[in-house]
Each structure stands twice: as structure tokens, then as C-alpha cells.
Write a protein that holds these residues in place. Structure first.
Motif, PDB file in Angstrom:
ATOM      1  N   LEU A  44     -19.618 -10.091  -7.808  1.00 63.46           N
ATOM      2  CA  LEU A  44     -20.743 -10.101  -7.296  1.00 63.46           C
ATOM      3  C   LEU A  44     -21.792 -11.167  -8.376  1.00 63.46           C
ATOM      4  CD1 LEU A  44     -21.900  -6.697  -6.068  1.00 63.46           C
ATOM      5  CD2 LEU A  44     -21.599  -9.451  -4.785  1.00 63.46           C
ATOM      6  N   ILE A  54     -27.617  -6.623  -6.783  1.00 62.68           N
ATOM      7  CA  ILE A  54     -26.945  -5.591  -5.995  1.00 62.68           C
ATOM      8  C   ILE A  54     -25.689  -5.231  -7.076  1.00 62.68           C
ATOM      9  CG2 ILE A  54     -25.312  -6.261  -4.036  1.00 62.68           C
ATOM     10  CD1 ILE A  54     -26.986  -8.021  -3.073  1.00 62.68           C
ATOM     11  N   ASP A  57     -26.618  -1.415  -8.675  1.00 65.34           N
ATOM     12  CA  ASP A  57     -26.765  -0.156  -7.598  1.00 65.34           C
ATOM     13  C   ASP A  57     -25.346   0.262  -8.043  1.00 65.34           C
ATOM     14  OD1 ASP A  57     -28.325   1.398  -6.585  1.00 65.34           O
ATOM     15  OD2 ASP A  57     -26.868   1.086  -4.799  1.00 65.34           O
ATOM     16  N   LYS A  61     -23.665   3.833  -9.298  1.00 63.06           N
ATOM     17  CA  LYS A  61     -22.846   5.137  -8.152  1.00 63.06           C
ATOM     18  C   LYS A  61     -22.036   5.164  -8.880  1.00 63.06           C
ATOM     19  CE  LYS A  61     -26.016   4.569  -4.688  1.00 63.06           C
ATOM     20  NZ  LYS A  61     -26.866   4.209  -5.458  1.00 63.06           N
ATOM     21  N   ARG A  98     -32.325  13.447  -1.517  1.00 67.06           N
ATOM     22  CA  ARG A  98     -31.948  13.124  -2.591  1.00 67.06           C
ATOM     23  C   ARG A  98     -31.512  13.478  -4.108  1.00 67.06           C
ATOM     24  NH1 ARG A  98     -31.956   6.640  -4.294  1.00 67.06           N
ATOM     25  NH2 ARG A  98     -30.963   7.286  -6.017  1.00 67.06           N
ATOM     26  N   ARG A 104     -23.183  12.482  -1.571  1.00 66.74           N
ATOM     27  CA  ARG A 104     -23.918  10.971  -1.718  1.00 66.74           C
ATOM     28  C   ARG A 104     -23.374   9.866  -1.991  1.00 66.74           C
ATOM     29  NH1 ARG A 104     -27.507   8.081  -3.906  1.00 66.74           N
ATOM     30  NH2 ARG A 104     -28.943   8.662  -2.491  1.00 66.74           N
ATOM     31  N   ARG A 108     -22.928   6.033  -0.378  1.00 66.98           N
ATOM     32  CA  ARG A 108     -23.227   4.748  -0.490  1.00 66.98           C
ATOM     33  C   ARG A 108     -22.489   3.380  -0.404  1.00 66.98           C
ATOM     34  NH1 ARG A 108     -25.945   8.801   0.824  1.00 66.98           N
ATOM     35  NH2 ARG A 108     -28.500   8.187   1.464  1.00 66.98           N
ATOM     36  N   ALA A 112     -21.245   0.760   2.079  1.00 64.56           N
ATOM     37  CA  ALA A 112     -21.528  -1.185   1.024  1.00 64.56           C
ATOM     38  C   ALA A 112     -20.137  -1.813   1.613  1.00 64.56           C
ATOM     39  CB  ALA A 112     -21.654  -0.801  -0.097  1.00 64.56           C
ATOM     40  N   TRP A 115     -19.396  -2.607   4.645  1.00 70.87           N
ATOM     41  CA  TRP A 115     -20.350  -4.193   4.735  1.00 70.87           C
ATOM     42  C   TRP A 115     -19.267  -5.329   4.429  1.00 70.87           C
ATOM     43  CZ3 TRP A 115     -23.951  -6.253   0.508  1.00 70.87           C
ATOM     44  CH2 TRP A 115     -24.518  -8.111   0.516  1.00 70.87           C
ATOM     45  N   PHE A 119     -18.166  -8.965   6.340  1.00 68.75           N
ATOM     46  CA  PHE A 119     -18.080 -10.422   5.389  1.00 68.75           C
ATOM     47  C   PHE A 119     -16.645 -10.255   5.646  1.00 68.75           C
ATOM     48  CE2 PHE A 119     -18.570 -11.864   1.317  1.00 68.75           C
ATOM     49  CZ  PHE A 119     -19.192 -13.188   1.415  1.00 68.75           C
ATOM     50  N   HIS A 148     -31.316   0.587   4.414  1.00 70.41           N
ATOM     51  CA  HIS A 148     -32.168  -0.337   3.398  1.00 70.41           C
ATOM     52  C   HIS A 148     -33.406  -0.441   3.945  1.00 70.41           C
ATOM     53  CE1 HIS A 148     -28.429  -2.261   1.313  1.00 70.41           C
ATOM     54  NE2 HIS A 148     -28.377  -0.449   0.792  1.00 70.41           N
ATOM     55  N   ILE A 152     -35.542  -3.999   0.288  1.00 69.31           N
ATOM     56  CA  ILE A 152     -34.631  -3.865  -0.437  1.00 69.31           C
ATOM     57  C   ILE A 152     -33.449  -5.376   0.726  1.00 69.31           C
ATOM     58  CG2 ILE A 152     -32.135  -2.968  -0.836  1.00 69.31           C
ATOM     59  CD1 ILE A 152     -33.336  -0.986  -2.502  1.00 69.31           C
TER      60      ILE A 152
HETATM   61  C1  1PW Z   1     -21.131 -11.137  -1.374  1.00 70.52           C
HETATM   62  C2  1PW Z   1     -21.125 -10.167  -0.810  1.00 70.52           C
HETATM   63  C3  1PW Z   1     -20.374  -9.051  -1.575  1.00 70.52           C
HETATM   64  C4  1PW Z   1     -20.842  -7.666  -0.984  1.00 70.52           C
HETATM   65  C5  1PW Z   1     -21.176  -5.971  -2.407  1.00 70.52           C
HETATM   66  C6  1PW Z   1     -21.395  -5.405  -2.002  1.00 70.52           C
HETATM   67  C7  1PW Z   1     -22.402  -4.687  -2.965  1.00 70.52           C
HETATM   68  C8  1PW Z   1     -23.839  -3.829  -2.417  1.00 70.52           C
HETATM   69  C9  1PW Z   1     -24.817  -3.191  -2.186  1.00 70.52           C
HETATM   70  C10 1PW Z   1     -25.503  -3.535  -1.775  1.00 70.52           C
HETATM   71  C11 1PW Z   1     -26.590  -3.107  -2.685  1.00 70.52           C
HETATM   72  C12 1PW Z   1     -28.246  -3.246  -2.937  1.00 70.52           C
HETATM   73  C13 1PW Z   1     -29.494  -2.748  -3.817  1.00 70.52           C
HETATM   74  C14 1PW Z   1     -29.392  -0.867  -3.521  1.00 70.52           C
HETATM   75  C15 1PW Z   1     -29.389  -0.200  -3.752  1.00 70.52           C
HETATM   76  C16 1PW Z   1     -29.527   1.382  -2.798  1.00 70.52           C
HETATM   77  O1  1PW Z   1     -30.814   1.592  -2.569  1.00 70.52           O
HETATM   78  C17 1PW Z   1     -29.105   1.615  -1.827  1.00 70.52           C
HETATM   79  N1  1PW Z   1     -27.419   1.429  -2.555  1.00 70.52           N
HETATM   80  C18 1PW Z   1     -26.374   0.674  -1.509  1.00 70.52           C
HETATM   81  C19 1PW Z   1     -25.038   0.845  -2.269  1.00 70.52           C
HETATM   82  O2  1PW Z   1     -26.312   0.730  -0.730  1.00 70.52           O
HETATM   83  C20 1PW Z   1     -28.897   2.809  -1.598  1.00 70.52           C
HETATM   84  O3  1PW Z   1     -28.565   3.611  -3.163  1.00 70.52           O
HETATM   85  P1  1PW Z   1     -30.050   5.090  -2.610  1.00 70.52           P
HETATM   86  O4  1PW Z   1     -30.702   4.766  -3.176  1.00 70.52           O
HETATM   87  O5  1PW Z   1     -29.853   6.300  -1.690  1.00 70.52           O
HETATM   88  O6  1PW Z   1     -29.248   5.686  -4.030  1.00 70.52           O
END
Ligand code: 1PW
Length: 212
Positions: A44, A54, A57, A61, A98, A104, A108, A112, A115, A119, A148, A152
Motif C-alpha cells: 500500500l 489506509i 490503520d 491493528k 470499542r 475486535r 477489522r 479488510a 475486500w 479486489f 465505514h 472514510i
Molecule cells: C489496493 C487495495 C488494497 C486493500 C488493502 C486493505 C486495507 C484496508 C484498510 C482500510 C482502512 C481504512 C481507514 C480506516 C478505517 C477504520 O476506521 C476501520 N478499519 C478497517 C481496517 O476497516 C475500522 O477500525 P476501527 O475504527 O473500528 O478501529
């Protein structure tokens, strides 16, 4: 130093890590899971600073779970199964609000990963001239976006626009030609699917899929 630089990054190492995740007892090993994610973060970061929100976060974790792996309770966090069992048995999973439980936090990453799986599958089966940004946003909207908030989703949409075309993207993966990258995705994706499926079933069985 090329050996340490992002230049030598290959998505192959990410996929290899995920192939090493599932044990003979069909348990998901935490260390290769985190290794896979760390590789993904490096990937990334290669895509440009726009993706750093992205990856940031994900890094947070990964570190939370790594801290459990480095604590006195490290043996309890050897597999996702042992983690769930240990945290539930000891009242460490907050079902109301939370927290920083392993359960938990990994959930997360698990969402992801779904996805990512969709993808990469879209990328693998897409046409030469398809837009990576479209594959990325369609799969995101069908999966992770549902968890989200608007802000976001908006920021993610902006980042996706910066993605190059499919062939350039496949070459960024540093696996060889676009054709070789597609072949590698075909080999590796079943392993990611398996890791996802086992985790999903485990979380469903313990009613942990909605952890705040
Ligand atoms: C080019 C494709 C690559 C895919 C990589 C996947 C990485 C996905 C990470 C997305 C994170 C977006 C920004 C963060 C959001 C957080 O709020 C959310 N975290 C995730 C991993 O979804 C929720 O975490 P939280 O706020 O409940 O601690």
C-alpha cells in the motif's frame, strides 16, 4: 539499499504468508497472518502517500495483536482459535463498546481481507484495459464500505482514483509480467479465501461478527 527498499517489494511474499496461515488442524496461525498484513502495508505504501491513511490503520491493528504475541500470554495468541477461546473465557472481549481486544482488532483486518480477496479476484479476471480504480471501488462498496462511516468511504474513493490501469498495477506487484502476476493470483487466492472462510466461521460460531 535496494534490498531494503520498497523497490524490491513483491506481492508474492504477501501471498506466500497467507498460504502458510492454515495449520493441519485448520487453525489460522496469527504470525503468518500478521506477516501477510505487513507485506500488504508495504505494498500500500508503494502505491503512494494517498494510501497511507489506509495503511496506518492496518499498522495500528497489526501492532495491537503483535503486542499480545509479545506478552506473557503469547501462547494464547498462537492461533485465531486459541485467541478467541482465551479472550472469551477470560471476559476480555467487550460486546458493548470499542476495546482493544485481539478479537475486535482482528475482526477489522478480517473484514479488510474480504475486500482484498474480492479486489484481487476482480483484478485477476478483469480485462487488460479495465480500470483498477473501478474494480477497487466496486469491491470496496460491496464489502468493507458497509462498516465505514461516510468520511472514510469518501477518502477511500479519492485514494482509489489514483490507482493506475490494470496492467500497470499488475506490474507494480513485482511478480513479473502482467500474465505471470495473474497466474500467481490464481494460485494464491484460494489460500486467502480459506483463511477468510475459517475465520468467518469461527467468528460466526461465537457470535463475534458484530463486535464494536
Ligand atoms: C489496493 C487495495 C488494497 C486493500 C488493502 C486493505 C486495507 C484496508 C484498510 C482500510 C482502512 C481504512 C481507514 C480506516 C478505517 C477504520 O476506521 C476501520 N478499519 C478497517 C481496517 O476497516 C475500522 O477500525 P476501527 O475504527 O473500528 O478501529
Amino acid at each position: 539499499n535496494m534490498a531494503e527498499g520498497a523497490e524490491t517489494f513483491s506481492l508474492r511474499e504477501v501471498l506466500v504468508a497467507f498460504t502458510a496461515c492454515v495449520s493441519e488442524q485448520r487453525e489460522v496461525r496469527v504470525d503468518p497472518y500478521l506477516a501477510g498484513w505487513k507485506g500488504l502495508v508495504r505494498f500500500l505504501n508503494c502505491l503512494g502517500t494517498i494510501f497511507s491513511f489506509i495503511s496506518k490503520d492496518a499498522v495500528t491493528k497489526i501492532e495491537i495483536i503483535e503486542n499480545y504475541r509479545n506478552s506473557d500470554q503469547r501462547e494464547k495468541y498462537l492461533t485465531v482459535q486459541s485467541m478467541v477461546e482465551y479472550e472469551l473465557a477470560n471476559g476480555l472481549v467487550d460486546l458493548q463498546k470499542r476495546s482493544d481486544s485481539g478479537c475486535r482488532t482482528l475482526l477489522r483486518l478480517h473484514r479488510a481481507l474480504h475486500w482484498l480477496q474480492m479486489f484481487l479476484e476482480g483484478l485477476r479476471t478483469g480485462k487488460d484495459n479495465s480500470k483498477t480504480s473501478v474494480i477497487c471501488s466496486e469491491t470496496y462498496n460491496a464489502s468493507l464500505a458497509n462498516y465505514h462511516p461516510w468520511i472514510i468511504r469518501k477518502a477511500a474513493g479519492v485514494a482509489f482514483c489514483a490507482l493506475p490501469t490494470r496492467n500497470t498495477f499488475l506490474e507494480t506487484m513485482n511478480v513479473g509480467t502482467a500474465e505471470e502476476a495473474v497466474a500467481m493470483l490464481g494460485d494464491a487466492l484460494p489460500y486467502i479465501c480459506e483463511v477468510y472462510k475459517i475465520t468467518e466461521e469461527l467468528y460466526a460460531q461465537h457470535k463475534l461478527l458484530d463486535l464494536p
